[in-house]
Design a protein around this motif. Structure first.
Motif, PDB file in Angstrom:
ATOM      1  N   ILE A  92       0.843  -1.199   0.000  1.00  0.00           N
ATOM      2  CA  ILE A  92       0.000   0.000   0.000  1.00  0.00           C
ATOM      3  C   ILE A  92       0.874   1.243   0.000  1.00  0.00           C
ATOM      4  O   ILE A  92       1.691   1.442   0.907  1.00  0.00           O
ATOM      5  CB  ILE A  92      -0.945  -0.006   1.220  1.00  0.00           C
ATOM      6  N   ASP A  93       0.706   2.053  -1.000  1.00  0.00           N
ATOM      7  CA  ASP A  93       1.428   3.318  -1.134  1.00  0.00           C
ATOM      8  C   ASP A  93       0.527   4.424  -0.582  1.00  0.00           C
ATOM      9  O   ASP A  93      -0.366   4.918  -1.279  1.00  0.00           O
ATOM     10  CB  ASP A  93       1.765   3.554  -2.611  1.00  0.00           C
ATOM     11  N   GLY A  94       0.747   4.780   0.657  1.00  0.00           N
ATOM     12  CA  GLY A  94      -0.114   5.748   1.327  1.00  0.00           C
ATOM     13  C   GLY A  94      -0.175   7.091   0.614  1.00  0.00           C
ATOM     14  O   GLY A  94      -1.242   7.712   0.524  1.00  0.00           O
ATOM     15  N   LYS A  95       0.961   7.545   0.093  1.00  0.00           N
ATOM     16  CA  LYS A  95       0.976   8.834  -0.600  1.00  0.00           C
ATOM     17  C   LYS A  95       0.139   8.773  -1.864  1.00  0.00           C
ATOM     18  O   LYS A  95      -0.584   9.731  -2.185  1.00  0.00           O
ATOM     19  CB  LYS A  95       2.420   9.230  -0.927  1.00  0.00           C
ATOM     20  N   LEU A 183      -0.575   8.107   4.778  1.00  0.00           N
ATOM     21  CA  LEU A 183      -1.327   7.413   5.816  1.00  0.00           C
ATOM     22  C   LEU A 183      -0.542   7.417   7.120  1.00  0.00           C
ATOM     23  O   LEU A 183       0.674   7.203   7.107  1.00  0.00           O
ATOM     24  CB  LEU A 183      -1.595   5.966   5.388  1.00  0.00           C
ATOM     25  N   PRO A 184      -1.199   7.654   8.246  1.00  0.00           N
ATOM     26  CA  PRO A 184      -0.496   7.574   9.531  1.00  0.00           C
ATOM     27  C   PRO A 184      -0.189   6.127   9.876  1.00  0.00           C
ATOM     28  O   PRO A 184      -0.819   5.193   9.355  1.00  0.00           O
ATOM     29  CB  PRO A 184      -1.508   8.180  10.520  1.00  0.00           C
ATOM     30  N   LEU A 206      -6.296  -0.206   5.071  1.00  0.00           N
ATOM     31  CA  LEU A 206      -5.135   0.344   4.371  1.00  0.00           C
ATOM     32  C   LEU A 206      -3.850   0.185   5.176  1.00  0.00           C
ATOM     33  O   LEU A 206      -2.822   0.772   4.838  1.00  0.00           O
ATOM     34  CB  LEU A 206      -5.375   1.817   4.044  1.00  0.00           C
ATOM     35  N   GLY A 207      -3.915  -0.613   6.229  1.00  0.00           N
ATOM     36  CA  GLY A 207      -2.716  -0.953   6.984  1.00  0.00           C
ATOM     37  C   GLY A 207      -2.418  -0.088   8.177  1.00  0.00           C
ATOM     38  O   GLY A 207      -1.388  -0.265   8.842  1.00  0.00           O
ATOM     39  N   VAL A 208      -3.300   0.845   8.509  1.00  0.00           N
ATOM     40  CA  VAL A 208      -3.108   1.697   9.688  1.00  0.00           C
ATOM     41  C   VAL A 208      -3.566   0.935  10.927  1.00  0.00           C
ATOM     42  O   VAL A 208      -4.585   0.241  10.908  1.00  0.00           O
ATOM     43  CB  VAL A 208      -3.905   3.009   9.550  1.00  0.00           C
TER      44      VAL A 208
END
Length: 487
Positions: A92-95, A183-184, A206-208
Motif C-alpha cells: 500500500i502506497d499511502g501517498k 497514511l499515519p 489500508l494498513g493503519v
C-alpha cells in the motif's frame, strides 16, 4: 420586513443598503438547491457564503470518504483473496492513496464550483453574515433587508473542549483528514457513528493500526440490540473496538520530531488503560453553525443544543415566520438527500402564493453507513414503534448461511424487518448486512408506496443474489403475523 421580531432595536444596527425578496445564507447542498429553485421565480435574490462555495459532501464528506473506502476495499479484497485460493502480495502506497483521494475529490468539487461561478456576481456575497437586532443581514460593508431569509449554514465537526489545544497537529477531524499527504502509522478514532465507522475501517484496511472508541456500546446509531451486537461482532474481525469506554484525558508530545498522542481511558470493565499513537481522529458528530448567526433576532427559538424550534420538517420554515432553516443547519436529519429536498422545497416556498403546489413530501427516513457489513436503517426504528404501542412482527434473517453471501465470503450480518401485524405493511427495518444499501433502498420504496409484505413477496428475487436474504426476512415476517409483538 415581514419577519416577526420582538427584539429591541440595537444602537449599532446599520442603515439598510440593499433590499431583496430572498436572501440565502450558506452555499452548501441545501443553500445551492434553494438558490436554484428560488431563482426560477425571482431575480431579486442574493446568496451569502463564508468559506468554500462548494458542498460539505463533495469537499469533506461523502465523496472523499467513499474514495478512501474504495481504496481500502481494493486492499482488503487483495489481502483476503487467499480464502479463494488466490495469493497476492499487497503493498500500500499511502501517498498515492491520498493523492488519488484528493485529485478525485477536487474533480467532484469542480462541478459544484462551476455552477456557482455561472451565477451572477451581483447575487453572490463572500463573507460572514450576522443578523442584527432589526432582523437585517450585515455582511462586509452591507446591510441587507430581506422579505424571506433561508438559512443553510451547514455544520462543523464537534471537538471536545480543550482537545484542539492539547492535541495540536495530531488532531484530525472529518474536515481535515482528507488533507493528509500520507497514511499515519496509527490512529485512534473517537466516535462510532457513520463517520467514525467508515473512516476507522477504511484506514485499518489500508494498513493503519486503528483503535475505535465510543462512549456507549452502540455502533452506527443502531437502536436494535440484536442487529447492533451482530454489527459489533462483524466489525471486531477487523477493528479494535473500545466501546462503552470513557476518555479521561488526552495529551500530545513530540518524540524525535514525531507526534505522539496519548489517550487515557476506562474500558467497559472500568479498567484504566492508555492508548498511544500518531493521530487522533475526532468523529463525535457535527454541530450546526447557527449559534453565532443571530437567528434569535428573527424570532427563532433554539433549544439547549441550538436546534430551531417550531420547524416544518418539509420546508424548514419556522412557524409563521418568513424564515427557513434547512439542511444541516436545522440538525433535523443531517443527510445530503434530506438537505437537497429541503433546499428544493424552501426555494419554491418563498415566492409562491400556493406554498403546497410544488413541495416535495418528506422522505421516508433512510440512513446508510458504508462500512462492511453496511449498516442501514429505514422508516421507523424499533423504539419508535414500541413508543406508539403498535402491534408488530419482526422478520429476521442471518446472513451467515445465505447462499450468495457465502459465495462472496461476506456472510456476516443480520436484517430485521418491522411489519404492522394489522396491515401487513412495513414500518421500518434495521440491518448490518452485505449489500445493505440496496436492501435499504428497496425497503424505502416499499414503505413510501405503502406496499404490503405479500406484494413484495410477489416480486421476483433472482437466484443466486444477496437480495434473496431480503426475501427470507419477508417470509419470516409473514410467518410471524399470527404472533405479533406489542409493547
Amino acid at each position: 420586513m415581514t419577519i416577526n421580531n420582538n427584539t429591541n432595536r440595537s444602537d449599532t444596527s446599520r442603515t439598510v443598503t440593499r433590499s431583496v425578496a430572498v436572501a440565502i445564507i450558506g452555499a452548501g447542498t441545501a443553500g445551492q438547491n434553494a438558490f436554484r429553485q428560488a431563482s426560477k421565480q425571482t431575480d431579486d435574490i442574493v446568496i451569502i457564503n463564508d468559506g468554500f462555495w462548494t458542498t460539505t459532501c463533495a469537499t469533506v464528506g461523502c465523496m472523499p470518504s467513499k474514495l478512501l473506502i474504495a481504496a481500502a476495499d481494493r486492499a482488503h479484497e487483495a489481502k483476503t483473496a487467499d480464502i479463494f485460493g488466490v495469493h497476492a502480495e499487497v503493498e500500500i502506497d499511502g501517498k498515492a492513496v491520498m493523492a488519488r483521494v484528493q485529485a478525485e475529490r477536487d474533480h467532484f468539487v469542480s462541478f459544484s464550483q462551476k455552477q456557482v461561478n455561472d451565477w451572477d456576481d451581483d447575487k453572490k456575497i463572500a463573507g460572514q453574515a450576522c443578523i442584527n437586532a432589526d432582523g437585517n443581514i450585515e455582511v462586509n460593508d452591507e446591510c441587507i433587508e430581506a422579505q424571506h431569509i433561508i438559512i443553510a449554514t451547514g455544520s462543523s465537526p464537534f471537538i471536545p473542549e480543550g482537545w484542539a489545544e492539547t492535541l495540536g497537529d495530531s488532531l484530525l477531524t472529518s474536515d481535515t483528514v482528507f488533507e493528509l499527504q500520507d497514511l499515519p502509522a496509527s490512529l485512534a478514532v473517537v466516535g462510532a457513528g457513520a463517520i467514525g465507522l467508515e473512516l476507522a475501517q477504511a484506514f485499518a484496511r489500508l494498513g493503519v493500526e486503528v483503535t475505535l472508541f465510543n462512549r456507549v456500546g452502540r455502533v452506527g446509531g443502531l437502536k436494535d440490540k440484536d442487529v447492533n451486537q451482530q454489527a459489533i461482532t462483524c466489525l471486531s474481525n477487523e477493528l479494535t473496538l473500545e466501546l462503552d469506554s470513557k476518555i479521561n484525558e488526552v495529551a500530545c508530545d513530540s518524540q524525535d520530531g514525531t507526534l505522539r498522542a496519548t489517550i487515557d481511558y476506562c474500558d467497559h470493565h472500568g479498567e484504566q488503560k492508555q492508548w498511544q499513537g500518531e493521530r487522533v481522529l475526532v468523529a463525535t458528530g457535527r454541530r450546526n453553525n447557527i449559534e453565532r448567526l443571530g437567528v434569535t433576532h428573527l424570532g427563532v427559538s433554539l433549544d439547549d443544543k441550538n436546534r430551531p424550534q417550531d420547524l416544518d420538517k418539509n420546508t424548514g420554515r419556522i412557524g409563521d415566520l418568513n424564515v427557513y432553516i434547512i439542511g444541516d443547519a436545522n440538525a433535523h436529519l443531517p443527510i445530503l438527500h434530506v438537505a437537497s429536498d429541503e433546499g428544493f422545497s424552501a426555494g419554491h416556498s418563498v415566492c409562491l402564493n400556493d406554498e403546497q403546489s410544488h413541495l416535495r413530501p418528506p422522505s421516508i427516513p433512510l440512513s446508510i453507513v458504508f462500512c462492511e457489513p453496511q449498516i442501514a436503517t429505514v422508516g421507523m426504528s424499533l423504539p419508535e414503534i414500541e413508543a406508539q404501542n403498535l402491534e408488530y412482527v419482526i422478520g429476521k434473517v442471518n446472513f451467515s448461511n445465505q447462499g450468495r453471501s457465502r459465495i462472496m465470503a461476506v456472510n456476516c450480518g443480520k436484517l430485521h424487518i418491522y411489519a404492522c401485524a394489522k396491515t401487513d405493511k412495513i414500518l421500518g427495518a434495521c440491518m448490518a448486512a452485505p449489500d445493505g444499501e440496496y436492501i435499504a433502498h428497496i425497503l424505502a420504496i416499499a414503505i413510501t408506496n405503502e406496499m404490503s409484505i405479500k406484494t413484495l413477496l410477489e416480486s421476483p428475487f433472482y437466484h443466486p443474489t444477496i437480495l434473496e436474504g431480503l426475501r427470507s426476512a419477508l417470509r419470516h415476517a409473514q410467518e410471524q403475523m399470527s404472533i405479533p409483538h406489542q409493547s
